[in-house]
Scaffold this motif. Structure first.
Motif, mmCIF file in Angstrom:
data_model
loop_
_atom_site.group_PDB
_atom_site.id
_atom_site.type_symbol
_atom_site.label_atom_id
_atom_site.label_comp_id
_atom_site.label_asym_id
_atom_site.label_seq_id
_atom_site.Cartn_x
_atom_site.Cartn_y
_atom_site.Cartn_z
ATOM 1 N N LEU A 55 6.257 -20.266 41.752
ATOM 2 C CA LEU A 55 5.519 -20.067 42.999
ATOM 3 C C LEU A 55 6.105 -20.914 44.111
ATOM 4 O O LEU A 55 6.278 -20.444 45.242
ATOM 5 N N GLU A 56 6.434 -22.171 43.791
ATOM 6 C CA GLU A 56 6.939 -23.093 44.807
ATOM 7 C C GLU A 56 8.391 -22.819 45.169
ATOM 8 O O GLU A 56 8.759 -22.787 46.343
ATOM 9 N N GLN A 57 9.235 -22.593 44.144
ATOM 10 C CA GLN A 57 10.667 -22.461 44.402
ATOM 11 C C GLN A 57 11.080 -21.035 44.746
ATOM 12 O O GLN A 57 11.996 -20.832 45.544
ATOM 13 N N ARG A 58 10.439 -20.056 44.122
ATOM 14 C CA ARG A 58 10.860 -18.668 44.318
ATOM 15 C C ARG A 58 10.058 -18.013 45.441
ATOM 16 O O ARG A 58 10.605 -17.582 46.448
ATOM 17 N N GLN A 131 19.912 -17.180 48.223
ATOM 18 C CA GLN A 131 20.241 -17.440 46.826
ATOM 19 C C GLN A 131 19.992 -16.243 45.928
ATOM 20 O O GLN A 131 20.475 -16.197 44.800
ATOM 21 N N PHE A 132 19.219 -15.281 46.424
ATOM 22 C CA PHE A 132 18.832 -14.148 45.594
ATOM 23 C C PHE A 132 19.573 -12.865 45.962
ATOM 24 O O PHE A 132 19.164 -11.780 45.580
ATOM 25 N N MET A 133 20.644 -13.001 46.724
ATOM 26 C CA MET A 133 21.482 -11.848 47.041
ATOM 27 C C MET A 133 22.945 -12.282 47.040
ATOM 28 O O MET A 133 23.250 -13.482 47.086
ATOM 29 N N SER A 134 23.821 -11.328 46.980
ATOM 30 C CA SER A 134 25.248 -11.631 46.967
ATOM 31 C C SER A 134 25.710 -12.124 48.336
ATOM 32 O O SER A 134 25.039 -11.905 49.354
ATOM 33 N N GLY A 152 14.973 -4.958 48.482
ATOM 34 C CA GLY A 152 14.628 -5.564 47.213
ATOM 35 C C GLY A 152 15.028 -4.646 46.074
ATOM 36 O O GLY A 152 15.058 -3.414 46.223
ATOM 37 N N LYS A 153 15.319 -5.230 44.928
ATOM 38 C CA LYS A 153 15.792 -4.440 43.793
ATOM 39 C C LYS A 153 14.761 -3.397 43.364
ATOM 40 O O LYS A 153 15.097 -2.240 43.081
ATOM 41 N N SER A 193 23.211 -2.155 52.753
ATOM 42 C CA SER A 193 24.394 -3.015 52.647
ATOM 43 C C SER A 193 24.286 -4.038 51.523
ATOM 44 O O SER A 193 25.224 -4.783 51.268
ATOM 45 N N GLY A 194 23.138 -4.105 50.878
ATOM 46 C CA GLY A 194 22.972 -5.066 49.800
ATOM 47 C C GLY A 194 21.599 -4.964 49.171
ATOM 48 O O GLY A 194 20.703 -4.282 49.691
ATOM 49 N N ILE A 195 21.448 -5.650 48.065
ATOM 50 C CA ILE A 195 20.178 -5.667 47.327
ATOM 51 C C ILE A 195 19.900 -7.097 46.894
ATOM 52 O O ILE A 195 20.782 -7.792 46.396
ATOM 53 N N PHE A 196 18.675 -7.548 47.118
ATOM 54 C CA PHE A 196 18.289 -8.873 46.630
ATOM 55 C C PHE A 196 17.306 -8.712 45.473
ATOM 56 O O PHE A 196 16.625 -7.698 45.345
ATOM 57 N N GLU A 197 17.254 -9.729 44.630
ATOM 58 C CA GLU A 197 16.405 -9.668 43.437
ATOM 59 C C GLU A 197 15.626 -10.966 43.282
ATOM 60 O O GLU A 197 16.166 -12.000 42.908
ATOM 61 N N LEU A 198 14.339 -10.887 43.600
ATOM 62 C CA LEU A 198 13.442 -12.009 43.404
ATOM 63 C C LEU A 198 12.714 -11.915 42.075
ATOM 64 O O LEU A 198 12.254 -12.901 41.527
#
Length: 417
Positions: A55-58, A131-134, A152-153, A193-198
């Motif tokens: 919860l705190e970091q992500r 940090q959660f994407m390329s 988002g993924k 152009s990209g995808i992030f994954e939390l």
């Protein structure tokens, strides 16, 4: 010396109990119950620690700690708000953003999403979404005049989109004077152009685009929707954001993470407290079996107790014998439970993934929870606290049977032998 003798006799009595199978079974049940309670409590506390950490970091690493949003109009002098924020002790950084709400089409209908226009140089200071994407995805958002979008993924999967494909976003037509009319909407085309994954609910409903392009769509010029704030202590966020908002000349809405995500933290703490109480009661029930074991052991050892008393052993030493005998159950249960709980807690995420893969199920759905995996963070303090609690409860359970043993009348016990 007397204490050592009592401990040695208690040790002999502990192993001598094997001659009575029923007593041995109850003793085994009490040890197993303590071990199970200790292990489960360690695992549960580690899981709660993991949820709190994620919860705190992500989540709070991506969701802003606080926001100042313009009332009925965009924020024109957002640079002054950023400058004021940087002067407030406790506020780490501030960054502008443009927020849009729209619909995207998918199989079976439409889905609402939140699109955030960000400036990568400023956003990097208030959020760790990078940090959660390329690196390529992040750099695509630096092209402020482009129509790039990073999804988002989970959202990309539900829309069946991949990098390089196009996406149409439907929004109310800002040129329409009658916004109440259905169908007053306009389509805007973006290139994925990209995808992030939390790994959670944000994956299903959030997308990022360059801030200047978002401002161009909304015709904001140099204005922005609001300013995101990051603080060094998340629990001080309500006070810091409120003080900053009250100091502004322009009317702004004041929001902080406790209003949007605070229920998650409260839920985690509530579950932690309830599970601690429930599992502590499980350990207490297991310790109650120690009482049963020692009561029967005292009756089984009446003659031995009488002989020890007639030989001059003090009643306190007799009590210590049975306290030691019962405490061995607690020590063994705590040791087994502590080792087992620690091993499971350290590998909890991998075990959960194995269960999901084996049975083809998903334990935590991203549609419901803020993360879609089972986290774990083992803390040495929790292990020590749980083991100490179980041991103290097991020792307390021995006091009454041990006292009854010390009150044994030697003459009557020997006469009935």
């Amino acid at each position: 010396m007397r204490a050592l003798l009592a401990m040695w006799v208690g040790w002999r009595f502990y192993f001598a109990r094997q001659s009575n199978r029923f007593i041995s079974f109850i003793s085994f049940a009490s040890t197993a119950g303590i071990a199970l309670g200790v292990a489960v409590l360690i695992v549960v506390l580690s899981a709660m620690n993991g949820f709190e950490k994620e919860l705190e970091q992500r989540l709070l690493g991506v969701v802003s700690h606080g926001e100042l949003i313009g009332v009925n109009e965009p924020i024109h002098q957002w640079q002054s708000i950023v400058a004021d924020a940087n002067k407030v002790p406790g506020i780490v950084a501030a960054a502008p953003f443009v927020r849009m709400q729209g619909l995207v089409q998918k199989v079976g209908g439409f889905q609402g999403i939140t699109v955030l226009g960000i400036d990568v140089d400023s956003e990097d200071k208030v959020s760790n979404i990078k940090q959660f994407m390329s690196a390529e995805s992040w750099q695509s958002l630096a092209q402020q005049g482009s129509n790039n979008i990073v999804l988002g993924k989970g959202l990309a999967k539900s829309l069946d989109l991949k990098v390089g494909q196009s996406l149409s976003l439907y929004m109310p037509n800002i040129n329409s004077r009658s916004q109440s009319k259905i169908g007053a909407a306009k389509s805007y085309r973006f290139v994925v152009s990209g995808i992030f994954e939390l790994g959670g609910e944000l994956d299903m409903s959030t997308a990022y685009i360059p801030m200047q392009y978002a401002a161009k769509i909304l015709k904001l010029g140099d204005s922005v929707t609001g300013v995101r704030i990051k603080v060094d202590d998340v629990f001080a966020a309500p006070r810091l954001i409120r003080d900053l908002g009250y100091s502004q000349q322009q009317y702004v809405y004041i929001s902080d993470w406790t209003r949007t995500q605070g229920h998650l933290y409260q839920d985690i703490q509530l579950v932690r407290m309830v599970m601690y109480l429930v599992l502590a009661l499980v350990i207490a029930v297991a310790c109650f079996n120690i009482v049963s074991t020692l009561v029967m052991a005292v009756r089984d050892k009446q003659s031995e107790i009488a002989i020890l008393l007639t030989m001059g052993m003090k009643k306190a030493s007799v009590m210590l014998i049975f306290i030691v005998q019962g405490a061995f159950n607690g020590v063994l249960g705590c040791a087994i439970g502590g080792v087992l709980g620690t091993i499971i807690a350290l590998n909890l995420s991998a075990i959960a993934r194995g269960i999901e893969s084996l049975f083809g199920i998903q334990l935590l759905s991203a549609d419901v929870y803020f993360i879609d995996f089972l986290p774990s963070q083992l803390k040495g303090g929790d292990v020590v606290t749980v083991i100490a609690l179980a041991f103290v409860m097991s020792v307390i359970a021995t006091l009454y049977p041990a006292w009854k043993a010390s009150q044994t009348p030697p003459a009557r016990a020997l006469a009935g032998r």
